[in-house]
Motif scaffolding. Structure first.
Motif, short mmCIF file in Angstrom:
data_model
loop_
_atom_site.label_atom_id
_atom_site.label_comp_id
_atom_site.label_asym_id
_atom_site.label_seq_id
_atom_site.Cartn_x
_atom_site.Cartn_y
_atom_site.Cartn_z
N GLU A 248 11.42 -11.59 -9.87
CA GLU A 248 11.25 -9.74 -10.38
C GLU A 248 10.00 -10.03 -8.76
OE1 GLU A 248 9.50 -8.92 -13.82
OE2 GLU A 248 8.25 -10.07 -13.35
N TYR A 249 10.07 -8.45 -8.35
CA TYR A 249 7.94 -7.98 -7.65
C TYR A 249 7.50 -7.81 -8.60
CZ TYR A 249 11.30 -8.54 -3.30
OH TYR A 249 12.36 -9.13 -2.50
N ILE A 250 6.18 -8.23 -7.92
CA ILE A 250 4.79 -7.97 -8.66
C ILE A 250 4.08 -6.85 -8.48
CG2 ILE A 250 3.08 -8.43 -10.25
CD1 ILE A 250 4.10 -11.09 -10.29
N ILE A 251 4.36 -5.60 -8.57
CA ILE A 251 3.07 -4.63 -7.92
C ILE A 251 1.79 -4.29 -8.69
CG2 ILE A 251 3.13 -1.83 -7.43
CD1 ILE A 251 6.00 -1.95 -7.45
N GLN A 305 17.99 -9.39 -3.60
CA GLN A 305 16.21 -9.98 -3.86
C GLN A 305 15.83 -8.51 -2.65
OE1 GLN A 305 16.18 -14.23 -2.26
NE2 GLN A 305 15.01 -13.88 -4.03
N LEU A 306 16.47 -8.72 -1.56
CA LEU A 306 16.25 -7.56 -0.15
C LEU A 306 15.88 -6.17 -0.39
CD1 LEU A 306 15.06 -7.68 2.31
CD2 LEU A 306 17.96 -7.17 3.27
N LYS A 311 14.13 -0.83 -3.32
CA LYS A 311 13.78 -0.06 -4.34
C LYS A 311 12.41 -0.60 -4.82
CE LYS A 311 17.77 -0.73 -6.03
NZ LYS A 311 18.87 -1.08 -6.84
N VAL A 312 11.64 -1.85 -4.48
CA VAL A 312 9.40 -1.16 -4.99
C VAL A 312 9.46 -0.77 -4.04
CG1 VAL A 312 8.16 -3.08 -5.29
CG2 VAL A 312 10.42 -3.49 -6.21
N PHE A 313 9.37 -0.90 -3.15
CA PHE A 313 8.66 -0.43 -1.86
C PHE A 313 9.12 0.84 -1.44
CE2 PHE A 313 7.65 0.18 3.15
CZ PHE A 313 6.39 0.05 2.74
N ARG A 314 9.83 1.89 -1.92
CA ARG A 314 10.02 3.29 -1.71
C ARG A 314 9.25 3.73 -2.33
NH1 ARG A 314 10.86 6.53 1.34
NH2 ARG A 314 8.95 6.97 0.53
N ARG A 315 9.49 3.39 -4.46
CA ARG A 315 8.25 3.87 -5.12
C ARG A 315 6.81 3.39 -4.69
NH1 ARG A 315 10.00 0.69 -8.41
NH2 ARG A 315 8.92 -1.09 -9.35
N LEU A 316 6.59 2.42 -4.12
CA LEU A 316 4.78 2.23 -3.78
C LEU A 316 4.61 3.27 -3.22
CD1 LEU A 316 2.26 0.50 -4.02
CD2 LEU A 316 3.49 -1.24 -1.75
N LEU A 317 5.20 3.47 -2.08
CA LEU A 317 5.16 4.39 -1.41
C LEU A 317 5.27 5.57 -1.64
CD1 LEU A 317 7.76 3.33 2.03
CD2 LEU A 317 5.47 3.65 2.47
N ASP A 318 5.98 6.42 -2.55
CA ASP A 318 5.60 7.98 -3.39
C ASP A 318 4.43 7.32 -4.12
OD1 ASP A 318 8.37 8.65 -1.83
OD2 ASP A 318 9.46 7.65 -3.21
N GLU A 319 4.00 6.43 -4.97
CA GLU A 319 3.08 6.95 -5.82
C GLU A 319 1.65 6.39 -4.47
OE1 GLU A 319 3.64 3.31 -7.91
OE2 GLU A 319 4.71 3.46 -9.64
N GLU A 343 13.72 -4.04 6.87
CA GLU A 343 13.42 -2.93 5.09
C GLU A 343 12.96 -1.76 5.43
OE1 GLU A 343 16.53 -2.06 4.91
OE2 GLU A 343 18.10 -3.39 4.67
N MET A 344 11.43 -2.34 5.45
CA MET A 344 9.91 -1.59 5.67
C MET A 344 10.60 -0.64 6.39
SD MET A 344 7.06 -4.01 4.98
CE MET A 344 6.01 -2.92 5.54
N GLY A 345 10.77 -0.96 7.45
CA GLY A 345 11.24 -0.01 8.66
C GLY A 345 11.79 0.90 8.35
N ARG A 346 13.25 0.26 8.01
CA ARG A 346 14.54 1.51 7.77
C ARG A 346 14.21 2.46 6.48
NH1 ARG A 346 19.42 -1.56 6.21
NH2 ARG A 346 20.30 1.07 7.28
N VAL A 347 13.57 1.51 5.25
CA VAL A 347 13.14 2.38 4.38
C VAL A 347 12.04 4.12 4.38
CG1 VAL A 347 12.27 2.43 1.69
CG2 VAL A 347 13.72 0.86 2.36
N TRP A 348 10.71 3.19 5.68
CA TRP A 348 10.18 4.00 5.82
C TRP A 348 11.20 5.56 6.06
CZ3 TRP A 348 8.17 6.86 10.45
CH2 TRP A 348 6.76 7.82 10.83
#
Length: 376
Positions: A248-251, A305-306, A311-319, A343-348
């Protein structure tokens, strides 16, 4: 060497099963063309596993006559390996070894030729110098990683690298030159094919400083269907592996939202201490951290994992946008796998998300320094 004349129908079937290539394991040489002169002619040999005469290589008093024209006993070979198994090293090539070579080769050919059109994917390769090391992927390694889910749609691949560059990532000119080359290559070579609908799927293999990988992802966006691959250390290849259990990823959110800059600490491949970020941005920086239990440079094993990171990064950007509004700039300090950076660039999303300033750690410059702005 055989003395039996193998029927033409059997030879034709063998050619089809071997796809016209040498079936000796590791060779795979095309047997319809001279690789030096490129002159096309048939240079194949039909080799017997059990010799067609009892006194021949691996001959047998009963089986030689019985199997002399049986396709299960025949292999397509180049001159070198035909001589090797029949003259130079007969003892080193028992029947069971040759049968296994034949089986593996024919199974592989059957697999590769059984793909439907919807499984084709255009391969995109990108590399740029990382420190003193040049970093490039190849179409052959990419194809190995894609199979059996996908296969390369065409040859050559989209190669977006600035080949033979002598610039390194500690030099000021490096970032602007590499980014502009990447942008122009993408706009001229990939974007028109996407707009015309020629490309239904992309497979992305990239090795470069993380800021440039994020830029590559931004250019691609998440609109075209794509698979992003990761180069593993153990084993050293690009093939996706099974997902680790209990991953799991930890935020970690900032304990208190500061009035200064806002930063993302990506402590995935290694741990980045917050003090290294505040030394750049100041003590009044709000830092969001994405990490895992034990950051290391080979944790990214699976597609799952990727996908989870997206999903985690998308949620982080919104928060972050919800807390800091639309006027902030997101300062990103990455220690992450190459697939994560893409994937960071693709999600942004350019119209919805905060602009990002990407930092690159360079020991020659004493720590993290600004590399690229997204957009910029």
């Amino acid at each position: 060497m055989s003395v039996t004349s193998v029927p033409e129908k059997v030879r034709t079937r063998l050619w089809g099963k071997a796809a016209g290539r040498c079936q000796y394991e590791g060779c795979n040489k095309p047997l319809w063309i001279d690789e030096l002169t490129k002159f096309e002619f048939n240079q194949s040999y039909v080799a017997h596993i059990i010799a067609d005469k009892p006194g021949g290589p691996r001959g047998d008093t009963e089986l030689s006559e019985l199997l002399k024209a049986d396709i299960s006993n025949l292999m397509l070979m180049c001159d070198t390996h035909h001589r090797l198994i029949d003259k130079e090293d007969i003892a080193g090539h028992p029947p069971e070894l040759l049968r296994e070579m034949k089986r593996k080769h024919e199974d592989r050919i059957e697999l590769l030729t059984d793909f439907k059109e919807e499984k084709q994917s255009h391969v995109l390769l990108y590399g740029a110098n990382i420190g003193e090391h040049s970093a490039y992927a190849s179409l052959a390694k990419a194809a190995h990683a894609m199979l059996p889910e996908r296969f390369p749609a065409e040859k050559p691949a989209f190669e977006l690298s600035l080949n033979n560059s002598l610039f390194q990532d500690h030099e000021e000119e490096f970032w602007g030159m590499e980014r502009e080359n990447l942008r122009r290559q993408f706009i001229q070579r990939v974007q028109p094919r996407l707009a015309q609908g020629d490309i239904s799927h992309l497979s992305i293999f990239a090795l470069a400083p993380q800021a440039l990988l994020i830029e590559l992802g931004r250019l691609l966006s998440d609109i075209p269907a794509a698979d992003v691959y990761q180069l593993h250390r153990e084993p050293s290849n690009w093939r996706w592996q099974d997902s680790p259990e209990d991953f799991e990823y930890i935020i970690k959110q900032p304990s208190a939202v500061q009035s200064g800059a806002v930063a993302v600490n990506l402590s995935l491949s290694a741990t980045i201490n917050d003090s290294r970020i505040t030394s750049v941005l100041g003590d009044d920086t709000s830092i969001w951290t994405v990490t895992i239990r034990e950051p290391n440079n080979d944790f990214m094993k699976s597609r799952e994992q990727l996908s989870q990171f997206r999903k985690v990064f998308r949620r982080l950007l919104d928060e972050i946008k919800a807390q800091r509004g639309r006027d902030a700039v997101l300062h990103v300090f990455p220690a992450a796998p190459v697939s994560v950076a893409v994937e960071m660039g693709r999600v942004w999303m350019p119209k919805a998300d905060l602009p990002m300033r990407i930092y690159d750690e360079n020991r020659d410059k004493g720590g993290f320094k600004e590399a690229l702005d997204i957009p910029g």
